[in-house]
Design an enzyme around this catalytic site. Structure first.
Site, short mmCIF file in Angstrom:
data_model
loop_
_atom_site.label_atom_id
_atom_site.label_comp_id
_atom_site.label_asym_id
_atom_site.label_seq_id
_atom_site.Cartn_x
_atom_site.Cartn_y
_atom_site.Cartn_z
N THR A 263 -39.13 5.89 -28.45
CA THR A 263 -38.89 4.27 -27.36
C THR A 263 -40.36 4.16 -26.77
OG1 THR A 263 -36.98 4.02 -27.93
CG2 THR A 263 -38.07 2.81 -26.35
N ARG B 203 -26.17 -0.93 -34.52
CA ARG B 203 -25.83 -0.54 -33.95
C ARG B 203 -27.18 -0.83 -32.68
NH1 ARG B 203 -30.05 3.09 -30.74
NH2 ARG B 203 -29.02 4.82 -30.00
N VAL B 204 -27.41 -0.95 -30.81
CA VAL B 204 -27.80 -1.21 -30.20
C VAL B 204 -27.75 -0.10 -29.51
CG1 VAL B 204 -28.08 -3.30 -28.30
CG2 VAL B 204 -27.28 -3.33 -30.49
N GLY B 205 -29.18 0.49 -29.08
CA GLY B 205 -29.04 1.57 -28.03
C GLY B 205 -29.26 0.99 -26.81
N ASP B 206 -30.28 1.90 -26.27
CA ASP B 206 -30.19 1.53 -23.93
C ASP B 206 -31.00 0.67 -23.74
OD1 ASP B 206 -31.55 3.93 -25.64
OD2 ASP B 206 -32.27 4.43 -23.23
N THR C 93 -35.79 7.40 -22.65
CA THR C 93 -36.22 7.46 -24.35
C THR C 93 -35.26 7.94 -24.89
OG1 THR C 93 -38.31 7.95 -26.20
CG2 THR C 93 -38.18 9.05 -23.67
N GLY C 94 -34.50 8.05 -25.47
CA GLY C 94 -33.83 9.26 -26.41
C GLY C 94 -32.83 8.89 -26.81
N GLY D 137 -29.16 7.01 -27.19
CA GLY D 137 -29.27 6.02 -25.96
C GLY D 137 -28.01 5.76 -25.90
#
Ligand code: ASP
Length: 331
Positions: free
Chosen positions: A189, A217-220, A240-241, A243
């Site tokens: 990201t 899917r939704v990340g951070d 980053t990473g 989420g």
């Protein structure tokens, strides 16, 4: 467009903060905060692709532009670069072969906008900004976000490049199962933080998310407080990473609150990584990295695994920085 949020903000500005202030500043100790280094402008962003994003953001700031414009302009460079396989055009698709994008933008006044699981639009960061400025909402997702983007004049574009399609087909043949990846190729990201000459702070974060994720899917990254946070009174942070791990710890908000308590940016990132570790028993199998920008211009970062780096542009130029990590470099 005039919408209720403006009214709400004016109301909140009039509410005395007396009750909250002593608590929030309980650990504030002027000796714990080194004197302001040089102030703005400063740009800091995740990973090596941050160098070109920083260049663009710096141009805006050097021309006297504001932190929010600089943050948006910076990450648009990464979004439109098909060689960056984890953001925008050319990003890795989900397990159904569809590229879905997450992005959020926030300025230090508290205004923010975000989109998640957005398809076919090359610049989700600019759609996120329109959510912030043109709607009474903070977040739009999926088909609704796409519908809004098109209505705002963003042209639908095929985001799955030939390179990403080939990799996807290879993944289907070789694997086809889903495992959280920790290697650098799979999660990159761009999170970018800016401080302008007037002391305003902004944050932008944009991603295609985890490669071969579940559809939907939704990340951070688009979650305010997880993927990014900005507060002119303190500073900003982004993540980053993996989420899911960042969301569990409310990571970026935590970094900013730790700076508010007097921790230096690197120490705040380190303590937030420790919190992520405490909340995620599988922490050795995932990567998480935070970067932070204090309102006085100091920057810092910290991560779980040593393969994370970030780019800083200030009065001393644009350069990569290798932060310390929980897992030592030689392990
Ligand atoms: N944090 C992003 C996500 O989980 C991925 C990344 O940083 O590359 O969606």
């Amino acid at each position: 467009m005039n919408h209720p949020r403006g009214t709400r903000r004016r109301f909140l500005q009039q509410v005395p903060l007396l009750a909250a202030t002593p608590l929030l500043n309980a650990k504030l100790d002027s000796t714990a905060i080194p004197a302001a280094r040089s102030g703005g402008p400063v740009v800091i962003s995740t990973w090596r692709h941050g160098l070109s994003a920083n260049e663009e953001a710096w141009k805006v700031l050097a021309d006297g532009g504001n932190a929010l414009d600089a943050a948006e302009a910076g990450v648009r460079i990464t979004e439109s670069d098909p060689e960056v396989r984890t953001v925008g055009l050319g990003g890795f698709p989900d397990r159904d072969g569809i590229v879905t994008l997450d992005a959020a933008i926030m300025d230090g006044s508290g205004d923010c906008g975000s989109v998640a699981a957005l398809e076919d639009i090359m610049h989700p960061i600019s759609v996120a900004r329109r959510v912030m400025t043109e709607t009474p909402h903070v977040m739009l997702v999926g088909a609704g976000a796409r519908q809004f983007a098109v209505a705002q004049g963003f042209a639908p574009t095929e985001l799955l490049t030939e390179a990403s399609r080939r990799d996807y087909e290879k993944w289907l043949e070789e694997d086809g199962s889903y495992r959280p990846p920790i290697n650098v190729e799979n999660h990159d990201t761009i999170g970018l933080l800016t401080l302008d000459k007037d002391g305003n702070i902004a944050a932008a974060c944009t991603t295609s998310g985890a490669a071969y994720k579940y559809h939907g899917r939704v990340g951070d990254s688009p979650i305010i407080g997880a993927g990014l946070y900005a507060d002119n009174e303190v500073g900003a942070a982004t993540a980053t990473g993996w989420g899911e791990a960042v969301i569990r710890a409310c990571g970026s908000f935590l970094v900013v609150e730790l700076m508010r308590q007097g921790h230096d940016p690197t120490e705040a990132c380190k303590l937030a990584v420790e919190r992520v570790i405490a909340k995620n028993p599988d922490w050795k199998d995932i990567q998480v990295g935070f970067i932070a920008l204090h309102k006085d211009g100091r920057t810092g970062g910290y991560c779980i695994h040593p393969d994370f780096d970030y780019a800083v542009y200030d009065g001393e130029g644009n350069r990569m920085v290798l932060p310390d990590s929980k897992v030592p470099r030689n392990e």
